[in-house]
Design a protein around this motif. Structure first.
Motif, PDB file in Angstrom:
ATOM      1  N   SER A 104     -26.239 -22.982 -31.438  1.00  0.00           N
ATOM      2  CA  SER A 104     -25.180 -22.196 -32.242  1.00  0.00           C
ATOM      3  C   SER A 104     -24.592 -21.162 -31.077  1.00  0.00           C
ATOM      4  CB  SER A 104     -25.753 -21.540 -33.317  1.00  0.00           C
ATOM      5  OG  SER A 104     -26.101 -22.460 -34.369  1.00  0.00           O
ATOM      6  N   ILE A 107     -22.052 -22.440 -28.725  1.00  0.00           N
ATOM      7  CA  ILE A 107     -20.793 -22.766 -29.372  1.00  0.00           C
ATOM      8  C   ILE A 107     -20.044 -21.403 -29.713  1.00  0.00           C
ATOM      9  CG2 ILE A 107     -19.802 -23.389 -31.772  1.00  0.00           C
ATOM     10  CD1 ILE A 107     -22.140 -25.608 -31.987  1.00  0.00           C
ATOM     11  N   GLU A 108     -20.642 -20.507 -29.807  1.00  0.00           N
ATOM     12  CA  GLU A 108     -20.193 -19.215 -30.222  1.00  0.00           C
ATOM     13  C   GLU A 108     -19.585 -18.419 -28.844  1.00  0.00           C
ATOM     14  OE1 GLU A 108     -19.116 -15.989 -32.732  1.00  0.00           O
ATOM     15  OE2 GLU A 108     -20.216 -17.992 -33.083  1.00  0.00           O
ATOM     16  N   GLN A 110     -18.159 -20.209 -26.479  1.00  0.00           N
ATOM     17  CA  GLN A 110     -17.232 -20.996 -26.139  1.00  0.00           C
ATOM     18  C   GLN A 110     -16.129 -20.474 -27.014  1.00  0.00           C
ATOM     19  OE1 GLN A 110     -17.451 -25.359 -25.716  1.00  0.00           O
ATOM     20  NE2 GLN A 110     -19.911 -24.934 -25.571  1.00  0.00           N
ATOM     21  N   LYS A 111     -16.053 -19.647 -28.109  1.00  0.00           N
ATOM     22  CA  LYS A 111     -15.104 -19.162 -28.884  1.00  0.00           C
ATOM     23  C   LYS A 111     -14.956 -17.673 -28.520  1.00  0.00           C
ATOM     24  CE  LYS A 111     -17.083 -20.245 -32.970  1.00  0.00           C
ATOM     25  NZ  LYS A 111     -17.406 -20.428 -34.248  1.00  0.00           N
ATOM     26  N   LEU A 112     -15.180 -17.134 -27.406  1.00  0.00           N
ATOM     27  CA  LEU A 112     -14.926 -15.844 -27.374  1.00  0.00           C
ATOM     28  C   LEU A 112     -13.354 -15.514 -27.137  1.00  0.00           C
ATOM     29  CD1 LEU A 112     -17.672 -14.961 -24.743  1.00  0.00           C
ATOM     30  CD2 LEU A 112     -17.589 -14.121 -27.017  1.00  0.00           C
ATOM     31  N   SER A 113     -12.735 -16.467 -26.790  1.00  0.00           N
ATOM     32  CA  SER A 113     -11.438 -16.463 -26.662  1.00  0.00           C
ATOM     33  C   SER A 113     -10.785 -15.724 -28.154  1.00  0.00           C
ATOM     34  CB  SER A 113     -10.494 -17.531 -26.494  1.00  0.00           C
ATOM     35  OG  SER A 113     -10.923 -18.359 -27.176  1.00  0.00           O
ATOM     36  N   ASP A 114     -11.338 -15.885 -28.999  1.00  0.00           N
ATOM     37  CA  ASP A 114     -11.023 -15.622 -30.574  1.00  0.00           C
ATOM     38  C   ASP A 114     -11.069 -14.062 -30.612  1.00  0.00           C
ATOM     39  OD1 ASP A 114     -10.718 -18.279 -31.182  1.00  0.00           O
ATOM     40  OD2 ASP A 114     -12.646 -18.401 -32.174  1.00  0.00           O
ATOM     41  N   LYS A 174     -19.161  -7.999 -30.591  1.00  0.00           N
ATOM     42  CA  LYS A 174     -17.644  -8.150 -30.592  1.00  0.00           C
ATOM     43  C   LYS A 174     -17.048  -6.775 -30.564  1.00  0.00           C
ATOM     44  CE  LYS A 174     -18.143 -12.782 -32.412  1.00  0.00           C
ATOM     45  NZ  LYS A 174     -18.065 -13.943 -33.816  1.00  0.00           N
ATOM     46  N   TYR A 216     -16.944  -9.577 -21.607  1.00  0.00           N
ATOM     47  CA  TYR A 216     -15.773 -10.448 -21.827  1.00  0.00           C
ATOM     48  C   TYR A 216     -14.547  -9.598 -21.972  1.00  0.00           C
ATOM     49  CZ  TYR A 216     -12.641 -13.648 -23.892  1.00  0.00           C
ATOM     50  OH  TYR A 216     -11.118 -14.480 -24.199  1.00  0.00           O
ATOM     51  N   ASP A 221     -13.603 -15.271 -18.158  1.00  0.00           N
ATOM     52  CA  ASP A 221     -13.276 -15.544 -19.468  1.00  0.00           C
ATOM     53  C   ASP A 221     -14.085 -17.045 -20.089  1.00  0.00           C
ATOM     54  OD1 ASP A 221     -12.399 -17.519 -17.751  1.00  0.00           O
ATOM     55  OD2 ASP A 221     -10.122 -17.390 -18.027  1.00  0.00           O
ATOM     56  N   CYS A 222     -14.937 -17.337 -19.440  1.00  0.00           N
ATOM     57  CA  CYS A 222     -15.791 -18.419 -19.991  1.00  0.00           C
ATOM     58  C   CYS A 222     -17.179 -17.851 -20.413  1.00  0.00           C
ATOM     59  CB  CYS A 222     -16.068 -19.288 -18.673  1.00  0.00           C
ATOM     60  SG  CYS A 222     -17.327 -20.650 -18.836  1.00  0.00           S
TER      61      CYS A 222
END
Length: 253
Positions: A104, A107-108, A110-114, A174, A216, A221-222
């Protein structure tokens, strides 16, 4: 004659009970076993809290109880609901602590661009192995659960808390700025250093931690790469605090 009559009545009653509780067909029995195993696994994730288990699976507590107690066929709709909710709400959890697990977490990340920005904290407990050696793994597990509970209480949604395995955790804060790092590191260290009281032990147990952080998007950005940066900085923190030398002397590293 009385014995013969009593025996006949017993046989009739047994026959009637069998009619009231017919044996499940192989397919229905298999579906029931699958659903029950899913519920059992969910209960482990929530430390046998029936209310939380039922809520996460999208069913009533009374329905959960009936499924576990009575050998009756499960409808296709009910089976799909339970398995679907397990996949969405539970499969990504660490079974010991109830925090998110490593999968999890990846996966989270990889969604930092959100999000606009976030801090990634990589946390590793200090001197945790002696706790297991001295007090036993049950005490160690209780501390791991306690740390997860403290972190999840501090960093509620939309923030993210995961136990990666062993005594390693990741927190994604976040909306946090890069300049917030020291503040959060201090807060987490104080949170974890607070003593744990273990039932049946006559003393309090205290552990510390080392923390590394990355921001981030100012540092990349990764998300997965940023976790590696935070991990490296965590080991620098461990080294600077003298924990690495302590571990090497005891052949723990």
């Amino acid at each position: 004659g009385a014995l013969i009559i009593a025996g006949a009545i017993r046989i009739v009653k047994k026959s009637n009970n069998q009619k009231r509780a017919p044996k499940l067909a192989p397919r229905a029995a298999k579906d029931l076993y699958i659903v029950r195993d899913t519920i059992r696994t969910a209960k482990i994730c929530f430390n046998d809290d029936i209310a939380k288990t039922a809520k996460s699976l999208g069913i009533a507590v009374s329905t959960l109880d009936k499924i576990m107690r009575h050998d009756k066929p499960i409808t296709k709709t009910m089976k799909e609901r339970i398995i679907d909710n397990y996949s969405k709400n539970i499969a990504g959890l660490d079974h010991l602590t109830g925090a998110n697990n490593k999968t999890s977490c990846d996966i989270e990340l990889q969604k930092l661009s959100d999000v606009d920005q976030a801090l990634i904290l990589f946390i590793d407990l200090n001197k945790f192995k002696p706790v297991n050696d001295t007090y036993g793994h049950t005490a160690g597990d209780m501390i791991l659960k306690g740390i997860s509970e403290r972190l999840m209480e501090l960093f509620k949604e939309p923030h993210f808390v995961a136990r990666l395995g062993g005594d390693e955790y990741t927190v994604i804060i976040k909306g946090a700025k890069a300049t917030d790092l020291k503040k959060y590191v201090k807060k987490v260290k104080e949170l974890i250093a607070d003593s744990f009281i273990i039932p049946d032990l006559n003393e309090e147990i205290q552990v510390g931690c080392s923390i590394g952080g990355a921001h981030y998007p100012s540092e990349g950005d990764c998300g997965l790469k940023l976790k590696e940066v935070a991990d490296k900085r965590m080991y620098e923190d461990k080294k600077n605090n003298g924990v690495e030398r302590w571990l090497m002397k005891r052949n723990i590293l």
